[in-house]
Scaffold this motif. Structure first.
Motif, short mmCIF file in Angstrom:
data_model
loop_
_atom_site.label_atom_id
_atom_site.label_comp_id
_atom_site.label_asym_id
_atom_site.label_seq_id
_atom_site.Cartn_x
_atom_site.Cartn_y
_atom_site.Cartn_z
N CYS A 104 0.84 -1.19 0.00
CA CYS A 104 0.00 0.00 0.00
C CYS A 104 0.88 1.25 0.00
CB CYS A 104 -0.82 -0.06 1.28
SG CYS A 104 -2.25 0.93 1.21
N GLY A 105 0.60 2.18 -0.86
CA GLY A 105 1.41 3.40 -0.92
C GLY A 105 1.15 4.30 0.28
N ALA A 106 2.11 5.14 0.61
CA ALA A 106 1.93 6.08 1.72
C ALA A 106 2.28 7.47 1.22
CB ALA A 106 2.85 5.69 2.86
N PRO A 107 1.66 8.50 1.79
CA PRO A 107 2.01 9.84 1.33
C PRO A 107 3.48 10.14 1.61
CG PRO A 107 0.26 9.89 2.99
CD PRO A 107 0.72 8.49 2.90
N ASN A 108 4.12 10.84 0.69
CA ASN A 108 5.49 11.24 0.90
C ASN A 108 5.51 12.23 2.06
OD1 ASN A 108 7.64 13.36 0.46
ND2 ASN A 108 8.30 11.82 -0.99
N ILE A 109 6.38 11.98 3.05
CA ILE A 109 6.30 12.78 4.27
C ILE A 109 6.71 14.23 4.06
CG2 ILE A 109 6.32 11.00 6.03
CD1 ILE A 109 9.29 11.18 6.14
N LEU A 110 7.62 14.47 3.12
CA LEU A 110 8.00 15.85 2.84
C LEU A 110 6.82 16.60 2.21
CD1 LEU A 110 10.26 17.94 2.85
CD2 LEU A 110 11.04 17.04 0.66
N GLU A 111 6.16 15.89 1.26
CA GLU A 111 4.97 16.48 0.63
C GLU A 111 3.88 16.74 1.67
OE1 GLU A 111 4.40 17.68 -2.36
OE2 GLU A 111 6.47 17.22 -2.89
N SER A 112 3.72 15.80 2.62
CA SER A 112 2.67 15.97 3.64
C SER A 112 2.92 17.24 4.45
CB SER A 112 2.66 14.82 4.65
OG SER A 112 2.53 13.63 4.01
N VAL A 113 4.19 17.46 4.83
CA VAL A 113 4.51 18.64 5.62
C VAL A 113 4.22 19.91 4.80
CG1 VAL A 113 6.43 19.93 6.64
CG2 VAL A 113 6.13 17.53 7.19
N ILE A 114 4.60 19.88 3.51
CA ILE A 114 4.33 21.04 2.65
C ILE A 114 2.82 21.28 2.56
CG2 ILE A 114 4.49 21.91 0.26
CD1 ILE A 114 7.18 20.40 0.08
N PHE A 331 15.14 11.66 2.46
CA PHE A 331 14.06 12.16 1.60
C PHE A 331 14.31 11.91 0.12
CE2 PHE A 331 13.81 15.10 5.28
CZ PHE A 331 12.55 14.73 5.70
N TYR A 332 15.58 11.82 -0.25
CA TYR A 332 15.90 11.71 -1.68
C TYR A 332 16.32 10.31 -2.07
CZ TYR A 332 16.20 16.53 -0.30
OH TYR A 332 15.93 17.75 0.27
N ASN A 333 16.30 9.42 -1.08
CA ASN A 333 16.68 8.06 -1.33
C ASN A 333 15.55 7.33 -2.04
OD1 ASN A 333 18.09 5.71 -1.02
ND2 ASN A 333 18.74 6.30 1.04
N THR A 334 15.90 6.41 -2.95
CA THR A 334 14.82 5.68 -3.61
C THR A 334 14.43 4.42 -2.84
OG1 THR A 334 16.51 4.67 -4.97
CG2 THR A 334 15.24 6.47 -5.96
N ASP A 335 15.09 4.19 -1.72
CA ASP A 335 14.78 3.00 -0.93
C ASP A 335 13.50 3.25 -0.12
OD1 ASP A 335 14.61 0.85 0.70
OD2 ASP A 335 16.73 0.83 1.25
N LEU A 336 12.40 2.61 -0.58
CA LEU A 336 11.10 2.87 0.06
C LEU A 336 11.06 2.44 1.52
CD1 LEU A 336 8.58 1.90 -2.73
CD2 LEU A 336 9.19 4.17 -1.94
#
Ligand code: PHE
Length: 348
Positions: A104-114, A331-336
């Motif tokens: 299940c996908g999760a919101p990107n945490i940096l985007e959530s804060v923005i 934040f910039y790592n591609t490791d989910l």
């Protein structure tokens, strides 16, 4: 005739019971009920009988026929059920097997804060605007009080893409100049601009050559530092919890006067001192100040009529503090796996 019928019924009954497959049953059915069956012969022989006998025997033949038909039908059902049960028994599902995992996908945490910042500012009447990441030197530096050769440019050294005129913006502040120039000094401004910024930084746990800022600008009449303090305090309480205390330390930026560093009380220790705030009880979340006289003037606003404040929040900084992340590179790592654990974001 009656005995004859009884014998036929008995024989049919025995043969029907003995059937093991639907095909056997079909044969038995045609033997006893088909055109060439004994019963059919008996029926045709009725035509030579008297009216009375026709009635009696006709009835008996038909009854026998009906009985055989219902025996065939019930045997047929029995055989079909047996086949179905056998099939079901073979096809059982082992419900104790672990289910297939659904990712299940999760919101990107940096985007959530923005997004949190955006919704709080929008509720206060701010517009969310965008600006180019490849910027002109004029907007990034000159209109903000940083002419060519100014020593403060060193701290914001960036990537130049075309001679020394086009660069990757070193902060989101050029959007201040762009917005004011677009409004031609005629109307108040109330904007925030979240976006990427770039600097020639050596990447480590707290620095990245690419990072995110949330710029803000308000221009109106009779705006002072206390308006900035009030606005930032309300925002921080909304975003980081209502017990949050703000602190403004004197600082220096070329495009604001006076300038401040914005700190919030550490929400890890509530100001007592812990490893999040390096035992100071405070966390710096960005820079701000009252828009400089020359910046207003250079961007088409008469500084004798208009005044304003500006701020720049570090988005990664806020996200790192909020989620207890200790390396900006996460934040910039591609490791989910690195960000997957933050998907159960508590609402603020
Ligand atoms: N642009 C500044 C920086 O990147 C932050 C800032 C924004 C300061 C707006 C004052 C006003 O450090």
């Amino acid at each position: 005739m009656k005995e004859n019928l009884e014998t036929i019924l008995k024989k049919a009954q025995e043969e029907i019971i003995a059937c093991l497959k639907p095909a056997d049953l079909a044969n038995v059915k045609s033997k006893y009920l088909g055109k060439k069956s004994e019963l059919n012969d008996l029926l045709s022989s009725l035509k030579d009988m008297s009216v009375e006998d026709k009635k009696t025997f006709g009835k008996l033949v038909n009854e026998t026929k009906q009985e055989i038909t219902s025996l065939v039908d019930s045997k047929n059902k029995e055989l079909e059920d047996a086949i179905l049960n056998e099939k079901l028994a073979k096809e059982t599902i082992d419900i104790s097997l672990p289910a297939t995992k659904i990712l299940c996908g999760a919101p990107n945490i940096l985007e959530s804060v923005i997004e949190d910042f955006e919704s709080v500012f929008m509720s206060m009447g701010y517009d969310v605007v965008d600006g180019p990441e490849i910027e002109e030197d004029r907007f990034n530096f000159e209109l903000l009080g940083l002419p060519k050769g100014h020593p403060a440019r060193d701290a914001q050294d960036t990537f130049y893409v075309k001679g020394d005129e086009m660069l990757l913006r070193s902060h989101t502040s050029p959007v201040q100049a762009r917005t004011m120039l677009a409004k031609e000094g005629k109307e108040p401004v109330r904007i925030i601009c979240p976006g990427k910024a770039y600097r020639r930084d050596d990447d480590d746990a707290t620095h990245s050559h690419q990072f995110t800022q949330i710029e803000g600008l308000l221009v109106d009449k009779d705006i002072s530092l206390s308006d900035l303090k009030g606005t930032v305090t309300v925002i921080c309480k909304k975003l980081f919890g209502k017990d949050t205390v703000t602190r403004f330390r004197p600082s220096y930026y070329q495009f604001t006067e006076p300038s401040v560093e914005m700190d919030i009380s550490c929400f890890g220790c509530k100001g007592k001192g812990c490893n999040i705030c390096k035992n100071t009880g405070w966390i710096t979340i960005g820079g701000a100040g009252v828009v400089h006289y020359d910046v207003l003037k250079g961007c088409g606003y008469d500084p004798n009529i208009w005044s304003g404040f500006a701020f720049g929040f570090g988005a990664e900084r806020c996200a790192m503090l909020k989620y207890g992340i200790n390396d900006i590179r996460t934040f910039y790592n591609t490791d989910l796996r690195e960000t997957a654990n933050f998907d159960r974001r508590e609402d603020i």
